[in-house]
Design a protein around this motif. Structure first.
Motif, PDB file in Angstrom:
ATOM      1  N   GLY A 259       0.842  -1.195   0.000  1.00 54.79           N
ATOM      2  CA  GLY A 259       0.000   0.000   0.000  1.00 54.79           C
ATOM      3  C   GLY A 259       0.874   1.240   0.000  1.00 54.79           C
ATOM      4  N   SER A 260       0.413   2.279   0.665  1.00 52.26           N
ATOM      5  CA  SER A 260       1.158   3.532   0.648  1.00 52.26           C
ATOM      6  C   SER A 260       0.591   4.522   1.645  1.00 52.26           C
ATOM      7  CB  SER A 260       1.071   4.155  -0.751  1.00 52.26           C
ATOM      8  OG  SER A 260       1.664   5.433  -0.774  1.00 52.26           O
ATOM      9  N   LEU A 261       1.421   5.463   2.014  1.00 49.59           N
ATOM     10  CA  LEU A 261       0.918   6.667   2.685  1.00 49.59           C
ATOM     11  C   LEU A 261      -0.258   7.219   1.868  1.00 49.59           C
ATOM     12  CD1 LEU A 261       3.195   9.672   3.687  1.00 49.59           C
ATOM     13  CD2 LEU A 261       1.254  10.004   2.185  1.00 49.59           C
ATOM     14  N   ALA A 262      -0.144   7.108   0.549  1.00 49.03           N
ATOM     15  CA  ALA A 262      -1.181   7.618  -0.355  1.00 49.03           C
ATOM     16  C   ALA A 262      -2.493   6.842  -0.228  1.00 49.03           C
ATOM     17  CB  ALA A 262      -0.680   7.570  -1.798  1.00 49.03           C
ATOM     18  N   GLY A 263      -2.467   5.734   0.492  1.00 50.55           N
ATOM     19  CA  GLY A 263      -3.699   5.006   0.790  1.00 50.55           C
ATOM     20  C   GLY A 263      -4.246   5.372   2.165  1.00 50.55           C
TER      21      GLY A 263
ATOM     22  N   ALA B 278      -4.908  11.691   1.287  1.00 53.92           N
ATOM     23  CA  ALA B 278      -5.047  12.113  -0.114  1.00 53.92           C
ATOM     24  C   ALA B 278      -4.446  13.498  -0.246  1.00 53.92           C
ATOM     25  CB  ALA B 278      -6.514  12.117  -0.519  1.00 53.92           C
ATOM     26  N   TYR B 279      -3.469  13.629  -1.132  1.00 55.89           N
ATOM     27  CA  TYR B 279      -2.735  14.898  -1.199  1.00 55.89           C
ATOM     28  C   TYR B 279      -2.816  15.546  -2.579  1.00 55.89           C
ATOM     29  CZ  TYR B 279       0.819  11.389  -2.539  1.00 55.89           C
ATOM     30  OH  TYR B 279       1.484  10.335  -3.100  1.00 55.89           O
ATOM     31  N   VAL B 280      -2.525  16.843  -2.599  1.00 58.06           N
ATOM     32  CA  VAL B 280      -2.547  17.625  -3.837  1.00 58.06           C
ATOM     33  C   VAL B 280      -1.532  17.052  -4.834  1.00 58.06           C
ATOM     34  CG1 VAL B 280      -1.996  19.910  -4.803  1.00 58.06           C
ATOM     35  CG2 VAL B 280      -3.330  19.724  -2.672  1.00 58.06           C
TER      36      VAL B 280
ATOM     37  N   ILE C  96      -4.997  10.518  -8.578  1.00 61.31           N
ATOM     38  CA  ILE C  96      -5.178   9.155  -9.090  1.00 61.31           C
ATOM     39  C   ILE C  96      -4.413   8.149  -8.240  1.00 61.31           C
ATOM     40  CG2 ILE C  96      -5.031   7.658 -11.129  1.00 61.31           C
ATOM     41  CD1 ILE C  96      -6.874  10.275 -11.266  1.00 61.31           C
ATOM     42  N   TYR C  97      -3.154   8.473  -7.941  1.00 61.96           N
ATOM     43  CA  TYR C  97      -2.344   7.550  -7.142  1.00 61.96           C
ATOM     44  C   TYR C  97      -2.966   7.337  -5.767  1.00 61.96           C
ATOM     45  CZ  TYR C  97       1.728   5.335  -5.070  1.00 61.96           C
ATOM     46  OH  TYR C  97       2.563   4.448  -4.438  1.00 61.96           O
ATOM     47  N   CYS C  98      -3.427   8.424  -5.138  1.00 61.34           N
ATOM     48  CA  CYS C  98      -4.067   8.297  -3.816  1.00 61.34           C
ATOM     49  C   CYS C  98      -5.354   7.484  -3.931  1.00 61.34           C
ATOM     50  CB  CYS C  98      -4.351   9.675  -3.219  1.00 61.34           C
ATOM     51  SG  CYS C  98      -2.842  10.599  -2.810  1.00 61.34           S
TER      52      CYS C  98
ATOM     53  N   ALA D 255       2.329  -0.438   4.107  1.00 56.44           N
ATOM     54  CA  ALA D 255       2.134   0.880   3.500  1.00 56.44           C
ATOM     55  C   ALA D 255       3.266   1.835   3.857  1.00 56.44           C
ATOM     56  CB  ALA D 255       0.796   1.447   3.967  1.00 56.44           C
ATOM     57  N   PRO D 256       4.186   2.069   2.931  1.00 60.14           N
ATOM     58  CA  PRO D 256       5.301   2.973   3.212  1.00 60.14           C
ATOM     59  C   PRO D 256       4.990   4.442   2.931  1.00 60.14           C
ATOM     60  CG  PRO D 256       5.873   1.330   1.503  1.00 60.14           C
ATOM     61  CD  PRO D 256       4.381   1.344   1.670  1.00 60.14           C
ATOM     62  N   GLY D 257       5.667   5.300   3.684  1.00 63.80           N
ATOM     63  CA  GLY D 257       5.748   6.713   3.326  1.00 63.80           C
ATOM     64  C   GLY D 257       6.902   6.905   2.353  1.00 63.80           C
ATOM     65  N   PHE D 258       7.649   8.009   2.511  1.00 63.95           N
ATOM     66  CA  PHE D 258       8.706   8.301   1.545  1.00 63.95           C
ATOM     67  C   PHE D 258       9.853   7.285   1.627  1.00 63.95           C
ATOM     68  CE2 PHE D 258       8.100  13.159   0.679  1.00 63.95           C
ATOM     69  CZ  PHE D 258       6.826  12.891   0.190  1.00 63.95           C
ATOM     70  N   ALA D 259       9.999   6.518   0.573  1.00 61.45           N
ATOM     71  CA  ALA D 259      11.091   5.560   0.470  1.00 61.45           C
ATOM     72  C   ALA D 259      11.888   5.911  -0.791  1.00 61.45           C
ATOM     73  CB  ALA D 259      10.544   4.142   0.379  1.00 61.45           C
TER      74      ALA D 259
ATOM     75  N   ASN E 201      13.285   4.203  -7.206  1.00 66.67           N
ATOM     76  CA  ASN E 201      12.981   4.867  -8.478  1.00 66.67           C
ATOM     77  C   ASN E 201      11.604   5.514  -8.484  1.00 66.67           C
ATOM     78  OD1 ASN E 201      15.210   4.728 -10.132  1.00 66.67           O
ATOM     79  ND2 ASN E 201      14.796   2.595 -10.688  1.00 66.67           N
ATOM     80  N   PHE E 202      10.859   5.292  -7.373  1.00 67.63           N
ATOM     81  CA  PHE E 202       9.481   5.783  -7.313  1.00 67.63           C
ATOM     82  C   PHE E 202       9.377   7.258  -7.731  1.00 67.63           C
ATOM     83  CE2 PHE E 202       6.002   7.888  -5.152  1.00 67.63           C
ATOM     84  CZ  PHE E 202       4.933   7.064  -5.430  1.00 67.63           C
ATOM     85  N   ALA E 203      10.188   8.105  -7.101  1.00 73.81           N
ATOM     86  CA  ALA E 203      10.064   9.547  -7.376  1.00 73.81           C
ATOM     87  C   ALA E 203      10.541   9.889  -8.789  1.00 73.81           C
ATOM     88  CB  ALA E 203      10.826  10.351  -6.331  1.00 73.81           C
TER      89      ALA E 203
ATOM     90  N   THR F  82      10.125   8.071 -11.405  1.00 70.38           N
ATOM     91  CA  THR F  82       8.987   7.776 -12.280  1.00 70.38           C
ATOM     92  C   THR F  82       7.897   8.836 -12.111  1.00 70.38           C
ATOM     93  OG1 THR F  82       9.473   5.441 -12.009  1.00 70.38           O
ATOM     94  CG2 THR F  82       7.326   5.978 -12.918  1.00 70.38           C
ATOM     95  N   ARG F  83       7.636   9.180 -10.853  1.00 66.79           N
ATOM     96  CA  ARG F  83       6.596  10.203 -10.616  1.00 66.79           C
ATOM     97  C   ARG F  83       6.942  11.500 -11.340  1.00 66.79           C
ATOM     98  NH1 ARG F  83       4.091  11.374  -4.836  1.00 66.79           N
ATOM     99  NH2 ARG F  83       2.332  10.290  -5.748  1.00 66.79           N
ATOM    100  N   PHE F  84       8.223  11.880 -11.327  1.00 67.74           N
ATOM    101  CA  PHE F  84       8.642  13.122 -11.986  1.00 67.74           C
ATOM    102  C   PHE F  84       9.123  12.885 -13.415  1.00 67.74           C
ATOM    103  CE2 PHE F  84       8.772  14.315  -7.471  1.00 67.74           C
ATOM    104  CZ  PHE F  84       7.990  15.457  -7.516  1.00 67.74           C
TER     105      PHE F  84
HETATM  106  C1  8X3 Z   1       4.555   6.084  -1.311  1.00 65.70           C
HETATM  107  C2  8X3 Z   1       4.888   7.367  -1.917  1.00 65.70           C
HETATM  108  O1  8X3 Z   1       4.600   9.859  -2.037  1.00 65.70           O
HETATM  109  O2  8X3 Z   1       2.607   8.594  -1.579  1.00 65.70           O
HETATM  110  O3  8X3 Z   1       3.764   5.328  -2.174  1.00 65.70           O
HETATM  111  O4  8X3 Z   1       4.290   8.803   0.138  1.00 65.70           O
HETATM  112  S1  8X3 Z   1       4.045   8.707  -1.304  1.00 65.70           S
END
Ligand code: 8X3
Length: 263
Positions: free
Chosen positions: A149-153, A156-158, A162-164, A192-196, A199-201, A203-205
């Motif tokens: 999962g994720s912090l995004a679960g 819900a952030y600006v 979609i990801y949230c 459910a991780p927060g900022f790890a 390559n996640f970021a 890809t996001r950027f």
């Molecule tokens: C974890 C990334 O940015 O939602 O999935 O915390 S973030």
């Protein structure tokens, strides 16, 4: 020996990041592995690392590597028969790790291709993959499904509509599944991780390495191995213990936008 000795752990998104680190730690714990991802060369690399890690602990695991695009419905449907043919004897731990976010556009400006990709990769494929392994786990009357999962679960952030939304859906899917399986020997966990820092970021950027680096600047983020440890820890609990959810943040993070940065 550990409780995971001789069990088979299946990991999606195993070619890098949390998936790769998880593969290595399951190998150390004595597991056989099924490693799934799109990129063959990287998967082979992870398989070699996992093999070395296992051998250092005196284990000789069976490691099956298979290229898989989790969004290829036909390929996912063909997966279990193919794994049986490759000699996989049991399906004990499934880590639904493949996923990611693309873009930070706000609603109104989000390309439908990006919506489709995020919904399919994080949610629809996770559902399909869970469904193809469930009959096997039910037959065994044992198994463990671990969804990333994720912090995004949780929040819900600006810039994350979609990801949230999909990560909230992964949480809900996991919770329903856990309830549906209470009468079986199958456990369900959501990690459910927060900022790890993976390559996640990047890809996001969309490949902007500078923007990605800035996310993790001035504090100590989680690394892939931190989450891998939590995943394997969940799997190592005795059979009557089910970690329903595990929300893991860096110590310097309190929420998506509450981060204590030193500079
Ligand atoms: C974890 C990334 O940015 O939602 O999935 O915390 S973030």
């Amino acid at each position: 020996t550990t409780r995971l000795q001789g069990k088979t752990a299946i990991v999606t998104g195993a070619s890098s990041g949390i998936g790769a680190a998880t593969a290595v730690l399951f190998a150390r714990a004595g597991c056989n592995l099924v490693l799934l991802a799109r990129r063959k060369a990287q998967l082979d690399e992870v398989a070699a690392q996992a093999k070395a890690a296992a051998e250092a602990m005196g284990h000789r695991p069976q490691i099956v590597v298979r290229t898989l695009d989790v969004n290829d419905r036909a390929a996912v449907d063909a997966l279990v028969p193919a794994l049986k043919e490759a000699g996989v004897q049991s399906f004990d731990v499934l880590v639904n790790n493949a996923g990611g976010a693309i873009g930070t556009e706000r609603a109104g400006d989000i390309k439908m291709d990006d919506v489709d990709f995020m919904v399919n990769t994080n949610l629809v494929s996770l559902i399909q993959i869970t469904q193809v392994f469930l009959p096997e786990m039910k037959r065994q009357d044992s198994g463990h499904i671990i969804n990333i999962g994720s912090l995004a679960g949780r929040e819900a952030y600006v810039g994350g509509t979609i990801y949230c939304a999909v990560k909230h859906a992964v949480k809900a899917f996991s919770q329903s599944l856990l309830k549906e399986l209470v009468a079986t020997g199958i456990r369900v966990s959501e990690v459910a991780p927060g900022f790890a820092e993976t390559n996640f970021a990047v890809t996001r950027f969309r490949g902007d390495e500078e923007a990605a680096k800035a996310v993790y600047k001035g504090f100590k983020p989680l690394v892939a191995e931190d989450i891998a440890e939590e995943i394997v820890w969940c799997a190592l609990r005795p059979p009557h213990v089910q970690i329903a959810e595990l929300y893991v943040l860096p110590s310097a993070q309190g929420a998506a936008t509450i981060i204590h940065r030193s500079e």
